[in-house]
Design a protein around this motif. Sequence first.
Motif, PDB file in Angstrom:
ATOM      1  N   ALA A 121       0.814  -1.215   0.000  1.00 30.68           N
ATOM      2  CA  ALA A 121       0.000   0.000   0.000  1.00 30.68           C
ATOM      3  C   ALA A 121       0.851   1.270   0.000  1.00 30.68           C
ATOM      4  CB  ALA A 121      -0.941   0.005   1.201  1.00 30.68           C
ATOM      5  N   LEU A 122       2.144   1.123   0.263  1.00 26.58           N
ATOM      6  CA  LEU A 122       3.040   2.284   0.205  1.00 26.58           C
ATOM      7  C   LEU A 122       3.284   2.666  -1.251  1.00 26.58           C
ATOM      8  CD1 LEU A 122       5.727   1.213   2.854  1.00 26.58           C
ATOM      9  CD2 LEU A 122       3.825   2.820   3.161  1.00 26.58           C
ATOM     10  N   PRO A 123       3.672   3.907  -1.508  1.00 33.75           N
ATOM     11  CA  PRO A 123       3.978   4.301  -2.888  1.00 33.75           C
ATOM     12  C   PRO A 123       5.032   3.377  -3.505  1.00 33.75           C
ATOM     13  CG  PRO A 123       3.949   6.221  -1.449  1.00 33.75           C
ATOM     14  CD  PRO A 123       3.845   5.014  -0.566  1.00 33.75           C
ATOM     15  N   ALA A 124       4.858   3.060  -4.767  1.00 33.42           N
ATOM     16  CA  ALA A 124       5.774   2.153  -5.474  1.00 33.42           C
ATOM     17  C   ALA A 124       7.189   2.731  -5.550  1.00 33.42           C
ATOM     18  CB  ALA A 124       5.246   1.849  -6.868  1.00 33.42           C
ATOM     19  N   ASP A 125       7.290   4.026  -5.682  1.00 35.50           N
ATOM     20  CA  ASP A 125       8.599   4.670  -5.758  1.00 35.50           C
ATOM     21  C   ASP A 125       9.261   4.624  -4.380  1.00 35.50           C
ATOM     22  OD1 ASP A 125      10.558   6.550  -7.206  1.00 35.50           O
ATOM     23  OD2 ASP A 125      10.023   7.687  -5.381  1.00 35.50           O
ATOM     24  N   GLU A 126      10.449   4.013  -4.311  1.00 32.33           N
ATOM     25  CA  GLU A 126      11.161   3.841  -3.039  1.00 32.33           C
ATOM     26  C   GLU A 126      11.425   5.188  -2.358  1.00 32.33           C
ATOM     27  OE1 GLU A 126      13.197   1.217  -0.201  1.00 32.33           O
ATOM     28  OE2 GLU A 126      11.811   0.799  -1.810  1.00 32.33           O
ATOM     29  N   GLY A 127      11.857   6.170  -3.128  1.00 33.94           N
ATOM     30  CA  GLY A 127      12.140   7.480  -2.557  1.00 33.94           C
ATOM     31  C   GLY A 127      10.895   8.134  -1.970  1.00 33.94           C
ATOM     32  N   GLU A 128       9.789   7.998  -2.661  1.00 31.99           N
ATOM     33  CA  GLU A 128       8.530   8.565  -2.169  1.00 31.99           C
ATOM     34  C   GLU A 128       8.079   7.834  -0.894  1.00 31.99           C
ATOM     35  OE1 GLU A 128       3.981   9.365  -3.732  1.00 31.99           O
ATOM     36  OE2 GLU A 128       5.530   8.879  -5.203  1.00 31.99           O
ATOM     37  N   ALA A 129       8.206   6.504  -0.883  1.00 31.45           N
ATOM     38  CA  ALA A 129       7.831   5.732   0.304  1.00 31.45           C
ATOM     39  C   ALA A 129       8.721   6.120   1.484  1.00 31.45           C
ATOM     40  CB  ALA A 129       7.947   4.238   0.014  1.00 31.45           C
ATOM     41  N   GLU A 130      10.030   6.250   1.235  1.00 30.79           N
ATOM     42  CA  GLU A 130      10.948   6.649   2.301  1.00 30.79           C
ATOM     43  C   GLU A 130      10.614   8.040   2.825  1.00 30.79           C
ATOM     44  OE1 GLU A 130      14.884   6.252   0.691  1.00 30.79           O
ATOM     45  OE2 GLU A 130      14.858   4.067   0.881  1.00 30.79           O
ATOM     46  N   SER A 131      10.235   8.924   1.932  1.00 34.97           N
ATOM     47  CA  SER A 131       9.873  10.279   2.332  1.00 34.97           C
ATOM     48  C   SER A 131       8.643  10.277   3.242  1.00 34.97           C
ATOM     49  CB  SER A 131       9.619  11.121   1.086  1.00 34.97           C
ATOM     50  OG  SER A 131       9.169  12.400   1.442  1.00 34.97           O
ATOM     51  N   LEU A 132       7.653   9.456   2.916  1.00 37.53           N
ATOM     52  CA  LEU A 132       6.444   9.373   3.739  1.00 37.53           C
ATOM     53  C   LEU A 132       6.714   8.734   5.098  1.00 37.53           C
ATOM     54  CD1 LEU A 132       3.742   8.296   1.154  1.00 37.53           C
ATOM     55  CD2 LEU A 132       3.824  10.429   2.432  1.00 37.53           C
ATOM     56  N   ILE A 133       7.610   7.758   5.114  1.00 36.12           N
ATOM     57  CA  ILE A 133       7.924   7.071   6.362  1.00 36.12           C
ATOM     58  C   ILE A 133       8.795   7.959   7.255  1.00 36.12           C
ATOM     59  CG2 ILE A 133       9.049   5.025   7.378  1.00 36.12           C
ATOM     60  CD1 ILE A 133       6.452   4.421   5.851  1.00 36.12           C
ATOM     61  N   GLY A 134       9.634   8.780   6.636  1.00 38.94           N
ATOM     62  CA  GLY A 134      10.477   9.698   7.397  1.00 38.94           C
ATOM     63  C   GLY A 134      11.733   9.041   7.922  1.00 38.94           C
TER      64      GLY A 134
END
Length: 174
Positions: A121-134
Amino acid sequence: MAVTQQLARIPEEYLAACRQSAAASSDGDHHWDPPANDVLDLDWAPALLRRAGEVAGLDAAHLDALRRATDGESALDLVFLDTYPHAIAPFGAAPTGLGISEVAQVSALLGRIDMPALLAALPADEGEAESLIGLMGGPITGGLRAYLLEHFNALRDFYLDAAERHLLVVLWWD
Protein backbone atom coordinates in the motif's frame (compact mmCIF):
# COMPACT_ATOMS: atom_id res chain seq x y z
CA MET A 1 27.92 2.39 18.81
CA ALA A 2 24.35 3.06 17.70
CA VAL A 3 21.52 3.02 20.22
CA THR A 4 18.96 0.42 19.16
CA GLN A 5 15.86 -1.11 20.66
CA GLN A 6 16.31 -4.35 22.57
CA LEU A 7 13.65 -6.80 23.71
CA ALA A 8 14.05 -9.76 26.06
CA ARG A 9 11.51 -12.48 26.73
CA ILE A 10 11.91 -13.83 30.24
CA PRO A 11 10.04 -15.90 32.82
CA GLU A 12 8.50 -14.08 35.78
CA GLU A 13 10.88 -16.02 38.03
CA TYR A 14 13.92 -14.61 36.23
CA LEU A 15 12.68 -11.05 36.70
CA ALA A 16 12.00 -11.77 40.39
CA ALA A 17 15.51 -13.22 40.81
CA CYS A 18 17.07 -10.14 39.19
CA ARG A 19 15.00 -7.87 41.44
CA GLN A 20 16.10 -9.88 44.49
CA SER A 21 19.76 -9.71 43.39
CA ALA A 22 19.51 -5.94 43.03
CA ALA A 23 17.97 -5.61 46.47
CA ALA A 24 20.62 -7.84 48.08
CA SER A 25 23.59 -6.21 46.33
CA SER A 26 25.32 -3.23 47.92
CA ASP A 27 25.51 -1.51 44.51
CA GLY A 28 22.19 -2.74 43.06
CA ASP A 29 23.71 -5.35 40.72
CA HIS A 30 20.71 -7.21 39.32
CA HIS A 31 22.73 -9.72 37.25
CA TRP A 32 20.54 -9.04 34.20
CA ASP A 33 21.77 -11.30 31.42
CA PRO A 34 18.92 -12.99 29.54
CA PRO A 35 19.91 -15.76 27.11
CA ALA A 36 20.99 -14.42 23.71
CA ASN A 37 18.32 -16.47 21.91
CA ASP A 38 15.67 -14.66 23.97
CA VAL A 39 16.89 -11.17 23.05
CA LEU A 40 15.87 -9.29 19.91
CA ASP A 41 17.66 -6.24 18.52
CA LEU A 42 15.08 -4.27 16.55
CA ASP A 43 17.57 -1.64 15.39
CA TRP A 44 15.67 1.57 14.55
CA ALA A 45 12.67 -0.30 13.12
CA PRO A 46 10.01 0.48 15.79
CA ALA A 47 9.18 4.02 14.67
CA LEU A 48 9.44 3.05 11.00
CA LEU A 49 7.07 0.11 11.45
CA ARG A 50 4.50 2.28 13.21
CA ARG A 51 4.79 5.02 10.59
CA ALA A 52 4.44 2.49 7.75
CA GLY A 53 1.26 1.26 9.43
CA GLU A 54 -0.09 4.79 9.68
CA VAL A 55 0.73 5.65 6.08
CA ALA A 56 -0.76 2.38 4.77
CA GLY A 57 -3.97 2.84 6.77
CA LEU A 58 -3.57 0.12 9.39
CA ASP A 59 -6.53 0.18 11.79
CA ALA A 60 -6.21 1.60 15.31
CA ALA A 61 -6.17 -1.76 17.14
CA HIS A 62 -3.27 -3.08 15.09
CA LEU A 63 -1.38 0.22 15.26
CA ASP A 64 -1.78 0.09 19.02
CA ALA A 65 -0.43 -3.48 19.02
CA LEU A 66 2.66 -2.29 17.12
CA ARG A 67 3.07 0.55 19.62
CA ARG A 68 2.70 -1.75 22.62
CA ALA A 69 5.04 -4.34 21.06
CA THR A 70 7.77 -1.73 20.64
CA ASP A 71 7.09 0.70 23.52
CA GLY A 72 5.91 -1.70 26.19
CA GLU A 73 3.96 -0.42 29.14
CA SER A 74 4.88 0.36 32.70
CA ALA A 75 2.90 -2.48 34.28
CA LEU A 76 6.05 -4.33 35.38
CA ASP A 77 8.21 -3.01 38.22
CA LEU A 78 11.51 -2.47 36.39
CA VAL A 79 12.97 0.42 38.39
CA PHE A 80 15.86 -1.76 39.56
CA LEU A 81 16.94 -2.20 35.89
CA ASP A 82 17.26 1.57 35.53
CA THR A 83 19.46 2.23 38.55
CA TYR A 84 23.07 3.42 38.22
CA PRO A 85 25.64 1.85 37.91
CA HIS A 86 23.87 -1.21 36.49
CA ALA A 87 21.19 0.46 34.33
CA ILE A 88 20.46 -1.58 31.20
CA ALA A 89 19.30 1.52 29.29
CA PRO A 90 21.95 4.14 30.01
CA PHE A 91 21.27 5.98 26.73
CA GLY A 92 17.49 5.94 26.59
CA ALA A 93 14.24 5.95 28.47
CA ALA A 94 13.67 3.64 31.40
CA PRO A 95 13.01 -0.01 30.54
CA THR A 96 9.38 -0.97 30.05
CA GLY A 97 7.65 -4.29 29.74
CA LEU A 98 4.57 -6.34 29.07
CA GLY A 99 3.08 -8.96 31.34
CA ILE A 100 2.12 -12.44 30.19
CA SER A 101 -1.48 -11.57 29.26
CA GLU A 102 -0.39 -8.39 27.44
CA VAL A 103 2.23 -10.38 25.50
CA ALA A 104 -0.51 -12.82 24.43
CA GLN A 105 -2.78 -9.98 23.30
CA VAL A 106 -0.03 -8.23 21.35
CA SER A 107 1.09 -11.50 19.78
CA ALA A 108 -2.43 -12.28 18.56
CA LEU A 109 -2.83 -8.84 16.99
CA LEU A 110 0.63 -8.86 15.38
CA GLY A 111 -0.22 -12.26 13.91
CA ARG A 112 -3.19 -10.71 12.10
CA ILE A 113 -1.18 -7.94 10.41
CA ASP A 114 -0.60 -8.66 6.73
CA MET A 115 2.72 -6.85 6.40
CA PRO A 116 3.25 -7.65 2.68
CA ALA A 117 -0.15 -6.10 1.91
CA LEU A 118 0.62 -3.14 4.14
CA LEU A 119 3.95 -2.58 2.37
CA ALA A 120 2.23 -2.92 -1.01
CA ALA A 121 0.00 0.00 0.00
CA LEU A 122 3.04 2.28 0.20
CA PRO A 123 3.98 4.30 -2.89
CA ALA A 124 5.77 2.15 -5.47
CA ASP A 125 8.60 4.67 -5.76
CA GLU A 126 11.16 3.84 -3.04
CA GLY A 127 12.14 7.48 -2.56
CA GLU A 128 8.53 8.57 -2.17
CA ALA A 129 7.83 5.73 0.30
CA GLU A 130 10.95 6.65 2.30
CA SER A 131 9.87 10.28 2.33
CA LEU A 132 6.44 9.37 3.74
CA ILE A 133 7.92 7.07 6.36
CA GLY A 134 10.48 9.70 7.40
CA LEU A 135 13.75 7.79 7.46
CA MET A 136 16.32 8.95 9.92
CA GLY A 137 19.86 8.86 8.57
CA GLY A 138 19.24 8.27 4.89
CA PRO A 139 18.29 5.29 2.73
CA ILE A 140 18.28 1.80 4.16
CA THR A 141 20.63 -0.75 2.64
CA GLY A 142 18.57 -3.38 0.85
CA GLY A 143 15.52 -1.15 0.63
CA LEU A 144 12.80 0.06 2.95
CA ARG A 145 10.31 -2.72 2.27
CA ALA A 146 12.82 -5.52 2.88
CA TYR A 147 14.02 -3.84 6.08
CA LEU A 148 10.48 -3.38 7.43
CA LEU A 149 9.39 -6.90 6.48
CA GLU A 150 12.46 -8.48 8.08
CA HIS A 151 12.05 -6.55 11.33
CA PHE A 152 8.28 -7.02 11.49
CA ASN A 153 8.62 -10.78 10.97
CA ALA A 154 11.26 -10.93 13.70
CA LEU A 155 9.03 -8.93 16.06
CA ARG A 156 5.94 -11.04 15.32
CA ASP A 157 7.85 -14.32 15.74
CA PHE A 158 9.49 -13.06 18.95
CA TYR A 159 6.10 -12.26 20.50
CA LEU A 160 4.56 -15.51 19.25
CA ASP A 161 7.29 -17.51 20.98
CA ALA A 162 6.97 -15.41 24.16
CA ALA A 163 3.19 -15.94 24.19
CA GLU A 164 3.49 -19.68 23.61
CA ARG A 165 6.03 -19.97 26.46
CA HIS A 166 4.06 -17.63 28.79
CA LEU A 167 6.95 -15.16 29.11
CA LEU A 168 7.18 -11.47 29.97
CA VAL A 169 8.79 -9.04 27.52
CA VAL A 170 11.16 -6.31 28.71
CA LEU A 171 12.11 -3.47 26.32
CA TRP A 172 14.90 -0.91 26.43
CA TRP A 173 17.13 1.19 24.19
CA ASP A 174 20.82 0.40 24.32
